[in-house]
Write an enzyme that holds these catalytic residues in place. Structure first.
Site, PDB file in Angstrom:
ATOM      1  N   HIS A   1     -21.857 -37.908 -13.260  1.00  0.00           N
ATOM      2  CA  HIS A   1     -21.533 -38.751 -14.408  1.00  0.00           C
ATOM      3  C   HIS A   1     -21.125 -40.172 -13.995  1.00  0.00           C
ATOM      4  CE1 HIS A   1     -17.384 -37.258 -13.505  1.00  0.00           C
ATOM      5  NE2 HIS A   1     -17.028 -38.465 -13.940  1.00  0.00           N
TER       6      HIS A   1
ATOM      7  N   ASP B   1     -22.621 -31.410 -11.566  1.00  0.00           N
ATOM      8  CA  ASP B   1     -22.024 -32.736 -11.719  1.00  0.00           C
ATOM      9  C   ASP B   1     -21.846 -33.408 -10.351  1.00  0.00           C
ATOM     10  OD1 ASP B   1     -21.001 -34.968 -12.996  1.00  0.00           O
ATOM     11  OD2 ASP B   1     -18.946 -34.173 -13.122  1.00  0.00           O
TER      12      ASP B   1
ATOM     13  N   SER C   1     -13.116 -40.275 -10.203  1.00  0.00           N
ATOM     14  CA  SER C   1     -14.225 -39.306 -10.142  1.00  0.00           C
ATOM     15  C   SER C   1     -15.115 -39.573  -8.944  1.00  0.00           C
ATOM     16  CB  SER C   1     -15.074 -39.392 -11.416  1.00  0.00           C
ATOM     17  OG  SER C   1     -14.330 -38.970 -12.523  1.00  0.00           O
TER      18      SER C   1
END
Length: 548
Positions: A272, A305, A388
């Site tokens: 993402h 992910d 992230s």
């Protein structure tokens, strides 16, 4: 005793004597004729005129009356140089009368030298330290006639004795006060004064910040080295291998984190983070030293992910060592490094709060194609949007997880901020285990695609019971159990409810997917299921499916 000083004598005249003193006539100033002293009279004490005395009898010594003190009786002093003759029988002789003065005496005149005054009181005197001998009986010289003894008034004036003790004596001077009290008073006054001055100076210093140049205390320069297993030591060793990614494309832009995998420039991050540049876009990598470089997308996988990018032409790369996430225990210390809100090289620390926490992230597209299923490591190390893709390090500086999601307060989704928008850390962060990340990264680098382990069934995601139920029909009306698939070979049927995977309880379909994807294709799993009220166990060998 005659030492050259005037001796004042004072005795009040008795009434008979005062009556015999005639009133003097007025005299002019300085009219005091004095007769020259007669040598014969100076040798013999002057005695007042008296009638003829019979000397054939022994005179009796004068004794004071009970009402008259001994000191009030005048007595001529007897010296040792004048022997007292023994009483003898003498012929009666007459004493010649004293010469008469030219003028009658004035009772208010200044008395001549040595004579008593009728009205002048005796001045006070100092008492000598030596004791005064008691008065002795007066002994009249030979041929002297004692004066007549008249009545003495009760408060008659006594003979003034400059060396004797009497009622008119001056009291001794008061004792001087001790100087100790004065010293104490002075010390108290000094202490009060210094206290007031000190308080004033202290108040001035407090309000104005002191007097003169301010020099604050500071510790001496110490060693910059830290223990390798400390947070500072871990951060110092890992920061050169951590990068910040700036991604733009498709009308959006974002910031994330990644870490170097090898010397060929491969960098692992979250899908993402780079999803905006999947088809066309720019990816810029900034190292901890501030050096920047362009990167290209090598591969990505939505289900895990994870994504891999690569930089070229960069020297001095420092790959981070990878740990084993299966060895992690709850309570182990961890360190997270990232760029929350584009604040690069941010270091936080915490512990492992839980293991095998099934979470899902993504789902913004609505068709389920962007949903990721992670059997995550939970940590309380602060993680925020921008962390992230960054590494989660153990106590030896080895990567054990990839920071991917946080649970936001008020939001039910996972990811950076969850479905409720960006929010700060509340101590619930989740990381993909590095064992899973290593397998996926290797596949992405080698083939550009990642494989997913599957059992070949379609699950009923609307089932509200406990466990994961195999659907009656698959997508687009296909069978829910893939023919000749792993589940069909193990004997699973539509309607079976799977409750355990390798003895671990699952409560819904999402948890079953997470548990399966935590393994590699080809792994054998023991599935516990219920069918028609009976509990059964079936062994399934996982198949493989191409990821997206």
């Amino acid at each position: 005793m005659n030492d050259g000083k005037p001796n004042w004598w004072s005795r009040p005249s008795t009434p008979p004597e005062a009556a015999r003193i005639p009133t003097p006539s007025p005299a002019e100033e300085g009219d005091f004729p004095l007769q020259a002293p007669d040598p014969a009279e100076s040798a013999v004490p002057e005695a007042p005129a008296a009638p003829t005395v019979d000397m054939t009898k022994e005179p009796a010594a004068a004794e004071p009356t009970p009402s008259e003190p001994a000191s009030a009786v005048p007595a001529p002093a007897v010296t040792a140089a004048e022997p007292v003759p023994a009483p003898e029988t003498r012929a009666v002789a007459s004493v010649p009368a004293a010469p008469r003065p030219l003028h009658e005496p004035d009772e208010y005149r200044t008395p001549p030298y040595g004579e008593p005054g009728p009205w002048a009181p005796a001045p006070p005197v100092q008492h000598p330290a030596a004791p005064v001998p008691p008065p002795q009986a007066a002994v009249l010289p030979q041929g002297a006639v004692p004066p007549p003894q008249g009545p003495v008034p009760p408060h008659a004036w006594g003979q003034y004795d400059p060396w004797g003790a009497g009622p008119g004596a001056v009291p001794p001077p008061p004792r001087k006060k001790s100087r100790r009290g004065l010293a104490l008073v002075g010390a108290l006054a000094f202490a009060l004064l210094t206290g007031v001055i000190g308080g004033g100076v202290g108040a001035y210093v407090e309000r104005n910040g002191g007097i003169g140049t301010v020099e604050l205390p500071q510790a001496e320069a110490g060693s910059a080295d830290r223990a390798p297993d400390s947070v500072a030591g871990i951060a110092a060793g890992a920061l050169p291998g951590v990068v910040t990614l700036h991604v733009s494309g498709g009308g959006s832009a974002g910031t994330g984190t990644g870490f170097v995998l090898d010397n060929r420039g491969h960098i692992l991050t979250n899908n993402h983070v780079v999803d905006a540049a999947a088809t066309s876009g720019d990816i810029t990598v900034t190292f901890s030293s501030g050096e920047t470089a362009s990167a290209k997308l090598i591969g990505k996988d939505t289900g895990y992910d994870l994504a891999v990018v690569q930089v070229t032409g960069v020297r001095g790369l420092k790959p981070l060592p990878l740990g084993n996430s299966d060895d992690v225990r709850v309570g182990d210390p961890v360190v997270a490094i990232g760029a929350p809100f584009d604040l690069s090289n941010t270091v936080t620390s915490g512990i492992i709060s839980a293991k095998e926490r099934p979470i899902t992230a993504g789902g913004e597209k609505g068709d389920g194609s962007d949903i990721s299923y992670v059997d995550a490591l939970q940590t309380d190390a602060p993680i925020n949007p921008g962390n992230s893709g960054g590494p989660l390090l153990d106590g030896k500086g080895r990567v054990i997880g990839i920071n991917s999601a946080i649970r936001a307060a008020g939001g039910s989704g996972e990811g950076d901020g969850g479905s409720g928008g960006q929010a700060g850390s509340i101590g619930l962060g989740f990381a993909i285990p590095v064992n899973q990340g290593k397998r996926v990264a290797e596949e992405l680098i080698n083939t550009g695609k990642a494989t997913h382990p599957v059992i070949g069934v379609s699950l009923d995601m609307q089932f509200n019971g406990d466990g994961a139920r195999v659907g009656d029909k698959g997508k687009d009306g296909t069978p829910s159990v893939t023919p000749d698939g792993p589940a069909a070979k193990a004997g699973l049927r539509p309607g079976d409810v799977i409750t355990k995977v390798d003895g671990q309880r699952v409560h819904n379909g999402e948890e079953l997917i997470v548990k399966i994807r935590a393994h590699r294709p080809g792994d054998a799993l023991a599935l516990t299921l219920t069918r028609d009220g009976r509990e059964l166990t079936r062994t399934v060998t996982l198949g493989s499916a191409q990821g997206t």
